[in-house]
Design a protein around this motif. Structure first.
Motif, PDB file in Angstrom:
ATOM      1  N   GLN A 211     -47.301  -3.368  42.979  1.00  0.00           N
ATOM      2  CA  GLN A 211     -47.037  -2.949  41.604  1.00  0.00           C
ATOM      3  C   GLN A 211     -45.556  -2.993  41.258  1.00  0.00           C
ATOM      4  N   LEU A 212     -44.705  -3.187  42.249  1.00  0.00           N
ATOM      5  CA  LEU A 212     -43.278  -3.345  41.986  1.00  0.00           C
ATOM      6  C   LEU A 212     -43.071  -4.578  41.108  1.00  0.00           C
ATOM      7  N   GLN A 213     -42.395  -4.380  39.997  1.00  0.00           N
ATOM      8  CA  GLN A 213     -42.219  -5.495  39.065  1.00  0.00           C
ATOM      9  C   GLN A 213     -41.139  -5.145  38.052  1.00  0.00           C
ATOM     10  N   GLY A 214     -40.336  -6.127  37.696  1.00  0.00           N
ATOM     11  CA  GLY A 214     -39.325  -5.915  36.673  1.00  0.00           C
ATOM     12  C   GLY A 214     -38.008  -5.433  37.252  1.00  0.00           C
ATOM     13  N   MET A 215     -37.218  -4.781  36.425  1.00  0.00           N
ATOM     14  CA  MET A 215     -35.857  -4.405  36.773  1.00  0.00           C
ATOM     15  C   MET A 215     -35.779  -2.974  37.300  1.00  0.00           C
ATOM     16  N   TYR A 216     -34.995  -2.803  38.366  1.00  0.00           N
ATOM     17  CA  TYR A 216     -34.752  -1.483  38.935  1.00  0.00           C
ATOM     18  C   TYR A 216     -33.255  -1.310  39.218  1.00  0.00           C
ATOM     19  N   HIS A 217     -32.784  -0.088  39.102  1.00  0.00           N
ATOM     20  CA  HIS A 217     -31.410   0.254  39.467  1.00  0.00           C
ATOM     21  C   HIS A 217     -31.434   1.234  40.621  1.00  0.00           C
ATOM     22  N   LEU A 218     -30.599   0.969  41.618  1.00  0.00           N
ATOM     23  CA  LEU A 218     -30.565   1.789  42.829  1.00  0.00           C
ATOM     24  C   LEU A 218     -29.120   1.986  43.240  1.00  0.00           C
ATOM     25  N   SER A 219     -28.656   3.231  43.211  1.00  0.00           N
ATOM     26  CA  SER A 219     -27.237   3.488  43.464  1.00  0.00           C
ATOM     27  C   SER A 219     -27.020   4.927  43.892  1.00  0.00           C
ATOM     28  N   ALA A 220     -25.985   5.141  44.702  1.00  0.00           N
ATOM     29  CA  ALA A 220     -25.527   6.498  44.974  1.00  0.00           C
ATOM     30  C   ALA A 220     -24.891   7.040  43.692  1.00  0.00           C
ATOM     31  N   ASN A 221     -24.641   8.344  43.641  1.00  0.00           N
ATOM     32  CA  ASN A 221     -24.173   8.941  42.389  1.00  0.00           C
ATOM     33  C   ASN A 221     -22.718   9.386  42.418  1.00  0.00           C
ATOM     34  N   GLU A 222     -21.975   9.128  43.507  1.00  0.00           N
ATOM     35  CA  GLU A 222     -20.569   9.523  43.582  1.00  0.00           C
ATOM     36  C   GLU A 222     -19.676   8.443  42.986  1.00  0.00           C
ATOM     37  N   ARG A 223     -18.865   8.809  42.005  1.00  0.00           N
ATOM     38  CA  ARG A 223     -17.956   7.885  41.343  1.00  0.00           C
ATOM     39  C   ARG A 223     -16.582   7.968  42.032  1.00  0.00           C
ATOM     40  N   LEU A 224     -16.145   6.849  42.621  1.00  0.00           N
ATOM     41  CA  LEU A 224     -14.892   6.842  43.374  1.00  0.00           C
ATOM     42  C   LEU A 224     -14.105   5.557  43.116  1.00  0.00           C
ATOM     43  N   THR A 225     -12.803   5.678  42.992  1.00  0.00           N
ATOM     44  CA  THR A 225     -11.951   4.494  42.965  1.00  0.00           C
ATOM     45  C   THR A 225     -11.579   4.135  44.402  1.00  0.00           C
ATOM     46  N   LYS A 226     -10.925   2.998  44.590  1.00  0.00           N
ATOM     47  CA  LYS A 226     -10.480   2.629  45.937  1.00  0.00           C
ATOM     48  C   LYS A 226      -9.484   3.660  46.479  1.00  0.00           C
ATOM     49  N   LEU A 227      -8.618   4.169  45.608  1.00  0.00           N
ATOM     50  CA  LEU A 227      -7.662   5.172  46.059  1.00  0.00           C
ATOM     51  C   LEU A 227      -8.385   6.426  46.523  1.00  0.00           C
ATOM     52  N   GLU A 228      -9.377   6.856  45.769  1.00  0.00           N
ATOM     53  CA  GLU A 228     -10.123   8.045  46.167  1.00  0.00           C
ATOM     54  C   GLU A 228     -10.886   7.825  47.465  1.00  0.00           C
ATOM     55  N   MET A 229     -11.448   6.623  47.646  1.00  0.00           N
ATOM     56  CA  MET A 229     -12.107   6.320  48.916  1.00  0.00           C
ATOM     57  C   MET A 229     -11.100   6.334  50.060  1.00  0.00           C
ATOM     58  N   ALA A 230      -9.924   5.758  49.826  1.00  0.00           N
ATOM     59  CA  ALA A 230      -8.879   5.718  50.856  1.00  0.00           C
ATOM     60  C   ALA A 230      -8.469   7.126  51.263  1.00  0.00           C
ATOM     61  N   LYS A 231      -8.350   8.037  50.291  1.00  0.00           N
ATOM     62  CA  LYS A 231      -7.950   9.404  50.605  1.00  0.00           C
ATOM     63  C   LYS A 231      -9.014  10.133  51.424  1.00  0.00           C
ATOM     64  N   LEU A 232     -10.274   9.791  51.207  1.00  0.00           N
ATOM     65  CA  LEU A 232     -11.344  10.403  51.993  1.00  0.00           C
ATOM     66  C   LEU A 232     -11.403   9.828  53.405  1.00  0.00           C
ATOM     67  N   MET A 233     -10.968   8.576  53.561  1.00  0.00           N
ATOM     68  CA  MET A 233     -10.958   7.950  54.882  1.00  0.00           C
ATOM     69  C   MET A 233      -9.706   8.297  55.689  1.00  0.00           C
ATOM     70  N   ALA A 234      -8.623   8.576  55.025  1.00  0.00           N
ATOM     71  CA  ALA A 234      -7.338   8.760  55.698  1.00  0.00           C
ATOM     72  C   ALA A 234      -7.368   9.762  56.852  1.00  0.00           C
ATOM     73  N   PRO A 235      -7.958  10.951  56.688  1.00  0.00           N
ATOM     74  CA  PRO A 235      -7.969  11.900  57.800  1.00  0.00           C
ATOM     75  C   PRO A 235      -8.638  11.352  59.059  1.00  0.00           C
TER      76      PRO A 235
END
Length: 293
Positions: A211-235
């Motif tokens: 029954q899967l048919q048509g368009m679907y959207h699948l995504s995590a819900n955290e909005r991050l820029t590259k800088l914000e991702m870098a700051k979370l990885m830095a430690p």
């Protein structure tokens, strides 16, 4: 138990799909340059070989996750990249129709221009680069000629990697290791773990099946820029996040990137299929095996 073929099974998303689906289904994973048993080596450009795979295995589902996903590579070899993302998809769709197989096509949030987020499944596409254009072209083809196909748009991915440069998210950690301190703080991204995508698609196949048919959207819900991702990885790399700053523009690639392609899910979530993840926790687990390298 369904019989499922997964293309791109040696890639970032394909590996996660193969590992998750293998637990419950009969899965044939396809790869090429990195294919090692149990992954089947298959040239997706070889139409006869792909048709033969359908004849031999007669799958119930074909998840087409193989693609050229790096927008900058399109500038270097647009003809090959567009053929990979469009012509290959069309032939697979024809085979799926011939063998009554459900096609699940993996698309991208880059089919949108990023000017009017969030984007629902029926939003008008307007890709800014060749990568997005190639995916949008395949979407139009499938919707017009193969309406029984399921199209799943996803955002930027991360997950278990063979090397840090394998994903557009973990490459940030590699850049940090190499001394980079400035990152883009304009483009909004929704980094999503491939394991979560695989779990969600497994759930969709198990509960909705054909029954899967048509368009679907699948995504995590955290909005991050590259800088914000870098700051979370830095430690994780023993770095002080406060030393990191924003660049004036994103200089990491030549292809134009949309500013915000937030995907709005109006179909899978109501079925209880959604992604809620903690990026900081997930990315720490992904990076740990690579910190001593």
């Amino acid at each position: 138990m369904a019989k499922i073929i997964v293309s791109g099974a040696t890639g970032l998303l394909g590996r996660a799909l193969f590992a998750r689906l293998y637990r419950e289904h009969q899965v044939i994973g396809l790869g090429y340059s990195r294919a090692q048993p149990p992954i089947v080596k298959a040239d997706l450009f070889d139409k006869d070989a792909i048709s033969a795979l359908f004849t031999s295995h007669r799958p119930n589902f074909f998840i087409h996750s193989a693609a050229e996903r790096n927008p900058d590579k399109f500038d270097n070899d647009p003809e090959h990249s567009i053929k990979f993302n469009c012509a290959v998809t069309e032939h697979i769709a024809k085979c799926c129709e011939q063998f009554n197989c459900k096609l699940i096509f993996i698309s991208t949030d880059y089919v949108f221009d990023g000017r009017n987020p969030p984007y629902a499944e029926d939003a008008k596409t307007n890709p800014l680069n060749l990568y997005g254009q190639s995916k949008a072209r395949s979407e139009v083809l499938l919707q017009a000629q193969y309406p029984h196909a399921a199209i799943v748009r996803i955002p930027v991915l991360y997950g278990e990697v063979n090397y840090l440069g394998e994903s557009a998210v973990t490459v940030i950690a590699e850049q940090l290791k190499n001394g980079a301190t400035r990152f883009d703080d304009q483009c909004q991204r929704f980094p999503t773990d491939t394991a979560d995508i695989a779990e969600a698609l497994a759930g969709a196949i198990n509960t909705q099946g054909a029954q899967l048919q048509g368009m679907y959207h699948l995504s995590a819900n955290e909005r991050l820029t590259k800088l914000e991702m870098a700051k979370l990885m830095a430690p994780q790399l023993g770095l002080d996040p406060s030393i990191l700053a924003a660049t004036a523009v994103d200089t990491s690639g030549s292809a134009t990137r949309p500013l915000d392609c937030a995907l709005k899910d109006t179909r899978l979530g109501v079925q209880g299929i959604e992604i809620k993840s903690d990026f900081a926790t997930r990315i720490a687990k992904v990076l740990t095996p690579h910190l001593s390298q």
